[in-house]
Design a protein around this motif. Structure first.
Motif, short mmCIF file in Angstrom:
data_model
loop_
_atom_site.label_atom_id
_atom_site.label_comp_id
_atom_site.label_asym_id
_atom_site.label_seq_id
_atom_site.Cartn_x
_atom_site.Cartn_y
_atom_site.Cartn_z
N PRO A 256 0.83 -1.21 0.00
CA PRO A 256 0.00 0.00 0.00
C PRO A 256 0.87 1.26 0.00
O PRO A 256 1.95 1.28 0.61
CB PRO A 256 -0.81 -0.14 1.29
N THR A 274 -6.48 0.62 -13.98
CA THR A 274 -6.37 1.58 -12.88
C THR A 274 -6.82 0.97 -11.55
O THR A 274 -6.41 1.44 -10.49
CB THR A 274 -7.21 2.84 -13.17
N LEU A 277 -4.16 0.39 -9.17
CA LEU A 277 -3.64 1.54 -8.43
C LEU A 277 -4.55 1.88 -7.26
O LEU A 277 -4.10 2.28 -6.18
CB LEU A 277 -3.49 2.75 -9.35
N LEU A 278 -5.87 1.76 -7.49
CA LEU A 278 -6.83 2.11 -6.43
C LEU A 278 -6.65 1.21 -5.21
O LEU A 278 -6.63 1.70 -4.08
CB LEU A 278 -8.26 1.98 -6.96
N CYS A 281 -3.88 2.30 -2.95
CA CYS A 281 -3.48 3.71 -3.10
C CYS A 281 -2.05 3.82 -3.63
O CYS A 281 -1.19 4.47 -3.03
CB CYS A 281 -3.63 4.44 -1.77
N LYS A 282 -1.81 3.17 -4.76
CA LYS A 282 -0.47 3.13 -5.34
C LYS A 282 -0.31 4.16 -6.44
O LYS A 282 -1.28 4.70 -6.93
CB LYS A 282 -0.23 1.72 -5.91
N SER A 283 0.93 4.39 -6.85
CA SER A 283 1.16 5.29 -7.97
C SER A 283 2.24 4.77 -8.91
O SER A 283 3.09 3.97 -8.52
CB SER A 283 1.58 6.70 -7.55
N VAL A 284 2.16 5.30 -10.12
CA VAL A 284 3.20 5.10 -11.12
C VAL A 284 3.75 6.48 -11.42
O VAL A 284 2.99 7.40 -11.71
CB VAL A 284 2.62 4.47 -12.40
N GLU B 103 0.04 -3.53 10.47
CA GLU B 103 0.79 -2.29 10.27
C GLU B 103 -0.11 -1.15 9.78
O GLU B 103 0.01 -0.01 10.22
CB GLU B 103 1.86 -2.60 9.23
N TRP B 104 -1.02 -1.46 8.85
CA TRP B 104 -1.82 -0.40 8.23
C TRP B 104 -2.87 0.11 9.20
O TRP B 104 -3.13 1.32 9.25
CB TRP B 104 -2.41 -0.90 6.91
N ARG B 107 -1.13 2.33 11.59
CA ARG B 107 -0.80 3.62 11.01
C ARG B 107 -2.00 4.54 10.83
O ARG B 107 -1.83 5.71 10.45
CB ARG B 107 -0.24 3.42 9.59
N ASP B 109 -4.22 3.72 8.48
CA ASP B 109 -4.59 3.50 7.07
C ASP B 109 -5.42 2.23 6.98
O ASP B 109 -5.14 1.32 6.20
CB ASP B 109 -3.33 3.38 6.20
N GLN B 111 -8.00 1.56 5.63
CA GLN B 111 -8.65 1.25 4.34
C GLN B 111 -7.84 0.27 3.51
O GLN B 111 -8.37 -0.31 2.57
CB GLN B 111 -8.93 2.55 3.56
N VAL B 112 -6.56 0.08 3.82
CA VAL B 112 -5.77 -0.91 3.07
C VAL B 112 -5.48 -2.16 3.90
O VAL B 112 -4.67 -3.00 3.51
CB VAL B 112 -4.46 -0.30 2.51
N ARG B 114 -5.84 -5.81 4.99
CA ARG B 114 -6.27 -6.96 4.19
C ARG B 114 -7.57 -7.56 4.70
O ARG B 114 -8.28 -8.26 3.97
CB ARG B 114 -5.20 -8.05 4.24
N ARG B 166 -4.03 14.37 0.66
CA ARG B 166 -2.70 13.80 0.45
C ARG B 166 -1.85 14.62 -0.52
O ARG B 166 -0.66 14.79 -0.32
CB ARG B 166 -2.85 12.38 -0.08
N VAL B 263 -9.99 7.98 -8.57
CA VAL B 263 -10.69 7.49 -7.38
C VAL B 263 -11.75 6.46 -7.76
O VAL B 263 -12.41 5.90 -6.90
CB VAL B 263 -11.32 8.64 -6.56
N GLY B 264 -11.89 6.24 -9.06
CA GLY B 264 -12.75 5.17 -9.54
C GLY B 264 -12.00 4.46 -10.65
O GLY B 264 -11.24 5.10 -11.40
N ALA B 285 -1.86 8.13 -9.95
CA ALA B 285 -2.09 7.44 -8.69
C ALA B 285 -3.53 6.92 -8.61
O ALA B 285 -4.40 7.32 -9.39
CB ALA B 285 -1.82 8.39 -7.52
N GLY B 286 -3.74 6.02 -7.67
CA GLY B 286 -5.07 5.58 -7.35
C GLY B 286 -5.34 5.85 -5.88
O GLY B 286 -4.40 5.93 -5.08
N SER B 287 -6.59 6.03 -5.54
CA SER B 287 -6.94 6.25 -4.14
C SER B 287 -8.33 5.68 -3.90
O SER B 287 -9.19 5.71 -4.78
CB SER B 287 -6.92 7.76 -3.84
N GLN B 288 -8.52 5.14 -2.72
CA GLN B 288 -9.86 4.64 -2.39
C GLN B 288 -10.17 4.92 -0.93
O GLN B 288 -9.32 4.80 -0.06
CB GLN B 288 -9.99 3.15 -2.70
#
Lengths: 340, 340
Positions: A256, A274, A277-278, A281-284, B103-104, B107, B109, B111-112, B114, B166, B263-264, B285-288
């Motif tokens: 993550p 994509t 990435l979601l 919450c990853k990026s390139v 860990e997440w 932190r 976080d 939402q990530v 598992r 972010r 985000v989608g 990037a991706g985000s959720q």
């Protein structure tokens, strides 16, 4: 010392796209008030030099004197240059000028200045006895770094140091794809940062070399089963390659918040769902060279860790041998030309 | 008050993929020591609810009670719940549980994590009179936020708030693609952050609405000439759409260090020349959703700025009307069901 107003420089130039380099004498630009003239002792050879020689980017002008990993000593300096003295040992990388006025220059991100001046694009580079550059892009080399191992830091080094300083922390798990001129430095920097380092290469017999460079782990970059096992294991992956790989696998290998960062453009567009990435919450990302502050920081860091490039040194007169071998990837890991 | 051990809940469920919702009575899980039972007053409708009803992700189990933008009051609580009192007004979003050990989670976080528990995946959601969730994912709603405008914040809101918190700073220039349930909140949040906001939509007649929501500029998301003019103008672009657009243009519209954040998930893989990312050190990037700390922060921020969703409220008994209209994108900008 020559009179800087009536001198000529000697270098090696391609007279046309793809040509073998031949000796070439040229008149340098007049020394401006912020400029320095550097008497070159060493110049690294980067893959970009081949691209320029071959006009792969359709930007080349001939005669073309390549070379942008320049090390030498200050032979002349303009009246406004106060941070360097004659005889100082300095290096110059891909960038040798910027506007010094825009937002990005003010921030210390000169590498994204729109008025970037590139050391061997449209002007003679470092395969020569001398070069004139904006002194603000000539960086003092710490005493602990030998010139031949420092030269490749000015392009290859800063290229991989930038994403590591931006995205990695000492506790990060960092992957490096490709163990070549850039990748071997990425492994060394990431290791010196304190990271856990995984090297990815398509050449299985580089496993021992990768470990010797500082990698904790070695994974074949083309073994799908091995890549699958890397799932959610890395915070940062720095890709130094240009050939397509299974990028989905590498994104899946990110933990993550992880980042897959390209420091060289791929030969083909990147294609990625994509959704990968979601989830997490990853990026390139992309990254290229670095600003002046990053350059100085890298040189200090490299000196403190006694970290330079692993090089093969050839006399500058053998530049064509080096270029020919570089075309075959026959180098561990960077050629550096030493002026005869 | 009902005895929590011998009760049943009433909701609306799809009995099979794509079905109209029908009244459905079910036995809730027993109230665990960390759980709360919420008497629902409102529930927003998100596009994800349609995906779940239609089994678009092949994860749905039927009967399926959708709904994950839940607002109500605490009706019962487990013995370990100390941060909420009976009668407190709370909201629950897409996530209603995590391991609280990894860990997440440590932190913030979550939402990530598992072991994420999703409010209406494999368990009955918020289109009902009551719901039982881990109380650690039930968030107090500040007094300043009306329940109907707060409900969509718990999924749509946090989804766009996360990348803004972010990646954006008050001085950033933020683009928002798509002016719908998510996009209209992204515009409001970015405006309240102090950013310069550009709205992108394929619907030209949304220009005035976009400005009313807080956008400084409006650009057609499908007008190539207009997109070209956005070159190097934005620090962050938040894409809320799922249909393919000219992503090269949007990456080119980023300033150095800029981020294009999805985000989608897009309906098709993203295809992008990596050179576009290198030049300017950009990222995709991706985000959720977001973690618990981000959720609380968002609620405080929204209350301080009197910022909620623009909603159309319907009685829960008219859920099928709302779903039908949502399928036609006939809503400005979010449906919220109010329990009859």
């Amino acid at each position: 010392m020559t009179n800087p107003d009536t001198r000529s420089f000697d270098g090696y130039a391609a007279q046309q796209a793809g040509a073998t380099l031949t000796p070439f004498r040229f008149e340098p630009d007049a020394l401006g008030p912020n400029d320095v003239e550097i008497e070159i002792t060493h110049c690294g050879i980067c893959h970009s030099d081949l691209h320029l020689i071959d006009d792969d980017w359709q930007t080349s002008e001939y005669p073309l004197v390549p070379g942008h990993e320049v090390v030498g000593t200050v032979a002349h300096k303009g009246e406004l240059v106060s941070h360097l003295e004659l005889g100082d040992r300095v290096g110059v990388g891909w960038q040798c000028g910027s506007c010094h006025r825009c937002e990005w220059c003010e921030r210390g991100d000169e590498q994204v200045c729109r008025d970037i001046v590139e050391t061997c694009v449209g002007r003679p580079g470092g395969f020569a006895d001398r070069i004139v550059v904006d002194g603000r892009f000539a960086f003092s080399i710490p005493d602990g770094l030998a010139s031949e191992v420092a030269a490749p830091l000015f392009c290859g080094g800063i290229t991989v140091y930038s994403p590591i300083r931006r995205y990695a922390r000492p506790q990060s798990r960092v992957g490096v794809i490709g163990i070549g001129g850039l990748g071997h430095l990425a492994i060394r920097f990431a290791r010196a940062f304190g990271c856990e380092v995984t090297a990815f290469s398509s050449t299985p017999d580089k496993a021992d070399e990768a470990r010797a460079l500082g990698a904790h782990h070695f994974v074949s970059s083309v073994d799908d089963a091995a890549l699958k096992k890397q799932r959610a294991s890395l915070d940062l992956v720095v890709s130094t390659v240009h050939r397509p790989l299974s990028w989905k696998r590498y994104v899946t290998a990110l933990r993550p918040d992880g980042v897959l960062c390209f420091v060289g453009a791929l030969d083909e567009p990147l294609t990625l769902p994509t959704g990968l990435l979601l989830a997490g919450c990853k990026s390139v990302a992309g990254s290229q060279i670095g600003g002046r502050a990053a350059m100085r920081e890298m040189l200090d860091f490299a000196a403190r860790h006694e970290l330079g490039a692993q090089v093969e040194v050839l006399p500058m007169s053998e530049v064509n041998t080096a270029l020919e071998r570089l075309r075959r990837n026959d180098v561990r890991y960077r050629f550096v030309l030493r002026r005869d």
